[in-house]
Design a protein around this motif. Structure first.
Motif, PDB file in Angstrom:
ATOM      1  N   ASP A 118       0.826  -1.037  -0.175  1.00  0.00           N
ATOM      2  CA  ASP A 118       0.009   0.018  -0.020  1.00  0.00           C
ATOM      3  C   ASP A 118       0.815   1.171  -0.048  1.00  0.00           C
ATOM      4  OD1 ASP A 118       0.945   0.571   2.838  1.00  0.00           O
ATOM      5  OD2 ASP A 118      -1.018  -0.480   3.543  1.00  0.00           O
ATOM      6  N   ALA A 119       0.337   2.267  -0.006  1.00  0.00           N
ATOM      7  CA  ALA A 119       1.004   3.577  -0.009  1.00  0.00           C
ATOM      8  C   ALA A 119       1.938   3.770   1.111  1.00  0.00           C
ATOM      9  CB  ALA A 119       0.030   4.803   0.119  1.00  0.00           C
ATOM     10  N   ASN A 120       1.648   3.197   2.277  1.00  0.00           N
ATOM     11  CA  ASN A 120       2.547   3.176   3.377  1.00  0.00           C
ATOM     12  C   ASN A 120       3.741   2.289   3.122  1.00  0.00           C
ATOM     13  OD1 ASN A 120       1.228   5.285   4.810  1.00  0.00           O
ATOM     14  ND2 ASN A 120      -0.237   3.459   5.368  1.00  0.00           N
ATOM     15  N   GLY A 121       3.819   1.407   2.354  1.00  0.00           N
ATOM     16  CA  GLY A 121       4.913   0.586   1.978  1.00  0.00           C
ATOM     17  C   GLY A 121       4.584  -0.766   2.967  1.00  0.00           C
ATOM     18  N   THR A 122       3.460  -0.942   3.372  1.00  0.00           N
ATOM     19  CA  THR A 122       2.944  -2.432   3.937  1.00  0.00           C
ATOM     20  C   THR A 122       2.568  -3.398   2.974  1.00  0.00           C
ATOM     21  OG1 THR A 122       2.322  -0.967   6.039  1.00  0.00           O
ATOM     22  CG2 THR A 122       1.504  -3.363   5.898  1.00  0.00           C
TER      23      THR A 122
ATOM     24  N   SER B  54      -9.580   2.146  -1.278  1.00  0.00           N
ATOM     25  CA  SER B  54      -9.129   3.110  -2.222  1.00  0.00           C
ATOM     26  C   SER B  54      -7.694   3.675  -1.962  1.00  0.00           C
ATOM     27  CB  SER B  54     -10.123   4.495  -1.992  1.00  0.00           C
ATOM     28  OG  SER B  54     -11.193   4.015  -2.630  1.00  0.00           O
ATOM     29  N   GLY B  55      -6.984   3.857  -2.811  1.00  0.00           N
ATOM     30  CA  GLY B  55      -5.390   4.415  -2.761  1.00  0.00           C
ATOM     31  C   GLY B  55      -4.516   3.714  -4.059  1.00  0.00           C
ATOM     32  N   THR B  56      -3.518   4.136  -3.598  1.00  0.00           N
ATOM     33  CA  THR B  56      -2.283   3.891  -4.523  1.00  0.00           C
ATOM     34  C   THR B  56      -1.318   2.546  -4.034  1.00  0.00           C
ATOM     35  OG1 THR B  56      -2.055   6.218  -5.292  1.00  0.00           O
ATOM     36  CG2 THR B  56      -0.219   4.555  -5.714  1.00  0.00           C
ATOM     37  N   TYR B  57      -1.156   1.588  -4.977  1.00  0.00           N
ATOM     38  CA  TYR B  57      -0.653   0.168  -4.472  1.00  0.00           C
ATOM     39  C   TYR B  57       0.931   0.270  -5.600  1.00  0.00           C
ATOM     40  CZ  TYR B  57      -4.492  -0.514  -1.643  1.00  0.00           C
ATOM     41  OH  TYR B  57      -5.446  -0.294  -0.906  1.00  0.00           O
ATOM     42  N   THR B  58       1.718  -0.494  -4.865  1.00  0.00           N
ATOM     43  CA  THR B  58       2.945  -0.606  -5.654  1.00  0.00           C
ATOM     44  C   THR B  58       3.086  -2.023  -5.751  1.00  0.00           C
ATOM     45  OG1 THR B  58       4.080   1.628  -4.566  1.00  0.00           O
ATOM     46  CG2 THR B  58       5.417  -0.234  -5.729  1.00  0.00           C
ATOM     47  N   VAL B  59       3.546  -2.430  -6.940  1.00  0.00           N
ATOM     48  CA  VAL B  59       3.628  -3.994  -7.425  1.00  0.00           C
ATOM     49  C   VAL B  59       5.120  -3.833  -7.564  1.00  0.00           C
ATOM     50  CG1 VAL B  59       3.260  -5.799  -9.200  1.00  0.00           C
ATOM     51  CG2 VAL B  59       1.632  -4.198  -8.352  1.00  0.00           C
ATOM     52  N   GLN B  60       5.745  -4.838  -6.874  1.00  0.00           N
ATOM     53  CA  GLN B  60       7.123  -5.266  -7.124  1.00  0.00           C
ATOM     54  C   GLN B  60       7.377  -6.649  -7.663  1.00  0.00           C
ATOM     55  OE1 GLN B  60       8.486  -4.077  -2.921  1.00  0.00           O
ATOM     56  NE2 GLN B  60       9.990  -3.083  -3.902  1.00  0.00           N
ATOM     57  N   TRP B  61       8.049  -6.994  -8.682  1.00  0.00           N
ATOM     58  CA  TRP B  61       8.019  -8.265  -9.179  1.00  0.00           C
ATOM     59  C   TRP B  61       9.578  -8.661  -9.554  1.00  0.00           C
ATOM     60  CZ3 TRP B  61      10.472  -8.430 -13.948  1.00  0.00           C
ATOM     61  CH2 TRP B  61      10.268  -7.100 -14.733  1.00  0.00           C
ATOM     62  N   ALA B  62       9.907  -9.807  -9.315  1.00  0.00           N
ATOM     63  CA  ALA B  62      11.291 -10.242  -9.574  1.00  0.00           C
ATOM     64  C   ALA B  62      11.101 -11.821 -10.296  1.00  0.00           C
ATOM     65  CB  ALA B  62      11.974 -10.346  -8.445  1.00  0.00           C
ATOM     66  N   VAL B  63      11.574 -11.862 -11.420  1.00  0.00           N
ATOM     67  CA  VAL B  63      11.418 -13.210 -12.075  1.00  0.00           C
ATOM     68  C   VAL B  63      12.877 -13.814 -12.655  1.00  0.00           C
ATOM     69  CG1 VAL B  63       9.077 -12.481 -13.023  1.00  0.00           C
ATOM     70  CG2 VAL B  63      11.031 -12.213 -14.521  1.00  0.00           C
ATOM     71  N   MET B  64      12.748 -15.139 -12.811  1.00  0.00           N
ATOM     72  CA  MET B  64      13.749 -15.557 -13.313  1.00  0.00           C
ATOM     73  C   MET B  64      13.277 -16.227 -14.719  1.00  0.00           C
ATOM     74  SD  MET B  64      16.533 -18.677 -12.489  1.00  0.00           S
ATOM     75  CE  MET B  64      17.941 -17.889 -11.369  1.00  0.00           C
ATOM     76  N   THR B  65      13.769 -16.092 -15.824  1.00  0.00           N
ATOM     77  CA  THR B  65      13.296 -16.932 -16.948  1.00  0.00           C
ATOM     78  C   THR B  65      13.907 -18.242 -17.190  1.00  0.00           C
ATOM     79  OG1 THR B  65      14.797 -15.742 -18.171  1.00  0.00           O
ATOM     80  CG2 THR B  65      12.564 -14.664 -18.182  1.00  0.00           C
TER      81      THR B  65
ATOM     82  N   THR C 221       8.945  -2.665 -10.835  1.00  0.00           N
ATOM     83  CA  THR C 221       8.135  -1.987 -10.028  1.00  0.00           C
ATOM     84  C   THR C 221       7.236  -1.040 -10.666  1.00  0.00           C
ATOM     85  OG1 THR C 221       9.567  -1.791  -8.128  1.00  0.00           O
ATOM     86  CG2 THR C 221       7.836  -0.555  -7.981  1.00  0.00           C
ATOM     87  N   PHE C 222       5.954  -1.208 -10.615  1.00  0.00           N
ATOM     88  CA  PHE C 222       4.782  -0.237 -11.128  1.00  0.00           C
ATOM     89  C   PHE C 222       4.047   0.049 -10.077  1.00  0.00           C
ATOM     90  CE2 PHE C 222       3.294  -4.290 -12.260  1.00  0.00           C
ATOM     91  CZ  PHE C 222       1.907  -4.283 -12.215  1.00  0.00           C
ATOM     92  N   THR C 223       2.975   0.956 -10.169  1.00  0.00           N
ATOM     93  CA  THR C 223       1.919   1.399  -9.696  1.00  0.00           C
ATOM     94  C   THR C 223       0.526   1.309 -10.167  1.00  0.00           C
ATOM     95  OG1 THR C 223       1.882   3.747  -9.865  1.00  0.00           O
ATOM     96  CG2 THR C 223       3.355   2.887  -7.984  1.00  0.00           C
ATOM     97  N   PHE C 224      -0.633   1.093  -9.372  1.00  0.00           N
ATOM     98  CA  PHE C 224      -1.772   1.275  -9.872  1.00  0.00           C
ATOM     99  C   PHE C 224      -2.726   1.826  -8.855  1.00  0.00           C
ATOM    100  CE2 PHE C 224      -2.003  -3.027  -7.887  1.00  0.00           C
ATOM    101  CZ  PHE C 224      -3.345  -3.050  -7.523  1.00  0.00           C
ATOM    102  N   LYS C 225      -3.873   2.349  -8.887  1.00  0.00           N
ATOM    103  CA  LYS C 225      -4.798   3.202  -8.074  1.00  0.00           C
ATOM    104  C   LYS C 225      -6.175   2.612  -7.906  1.00  0.00           C
ATOM    105  CE  LYS C 225      -2.509   7.608  -8.541  1.00  0.00           C
ATOM    106  NZ  LYS C 225      -2.843   9.061  -8.837  1.00  0.00           N
ATOM    107  N   VAL C 226      -6.733   2.397  -6.885  1.00  0.00           N
ATOM    108  CA  VAL C 226      -7.946   1.994  -6.700  1.00  0.00           C
ATOM    109  C   VAL C 226      -8.982   2.989  -6.247  1.00  0.00           C
ATOM    110  CG1 VAL C 226      -9.741   0.224  -5.503  1.00  0.00           C
ATOM    111  CG2 VAL C 226      -7.262  -0.222  -6.183  1.00  0.00           C
TER     112      VAL C 226
END
Length: 124
Positions: A68-72, A98-109, A118-123
């Motif tokens: 969430d926006a607080n980093g939790t 409602s709020g802004t959320y940050t998505v952090q992803w890490a992958v190995m192909t 990292t990217f964000t989206f809002k609800v």
């Protein structure tokens, strides 16, 4: 003279092959799409986040965290690779306020290259 021409041709072919090798080595998993989309605002909070990449993913070394926006962290479940599409990864998302959320992803192909983003989206 023929031997000289053949040696020269062989050197040119070898140089061409070597020149192309770094291009192949730079191929890494890239995020092609996400639902919700990068930077989007959604009216209804999703119950699942889906990321699709340009290469097959290694399940043991691929993850997604939503905060969430607080980093939790708001996701508790481990990301899953789609059995019918090994380039897609999903993670269950609890009911989001409602709020802004940050998505952090890490992958190995499948070819052992690691990438992250990292990217964000809002609800609403």
């Amino acid at each position: 003279m023929k031997t000289h021409t053949l040696k020269r041709l062989a050197c040119m072919v070898a140089a061409s092959i070597v020149a192309l090798l770094p291009v192949a080595a730079l191929a890494h998993g890239k995020l092609e799409s996400a639902a919700p989309a990068l930077g989007s605002t959604v009216d209804v909070a999703p119950d699942t986040l889906r990321l699709t990449f340009n290469e097959d993913l290694e399940p043991a070394f691929s993850s997604v965290k939503v905060s969430d926006a607080n980093g939790t962290a708001v996701t508790n479940d481990k990301a899953k690779i789609d059995a019918s599409n090994p380039r897609a990864m999903t993670v269950a998302v609890p009911k989001l306020a409602s709020g802004t959320y940050t998505v952090q992803w890490a992958v190995m192909t499948a070819d052992a290259h690691k990438t992250k983003g990292t990217f964000t989206f809002k609800v609403k």
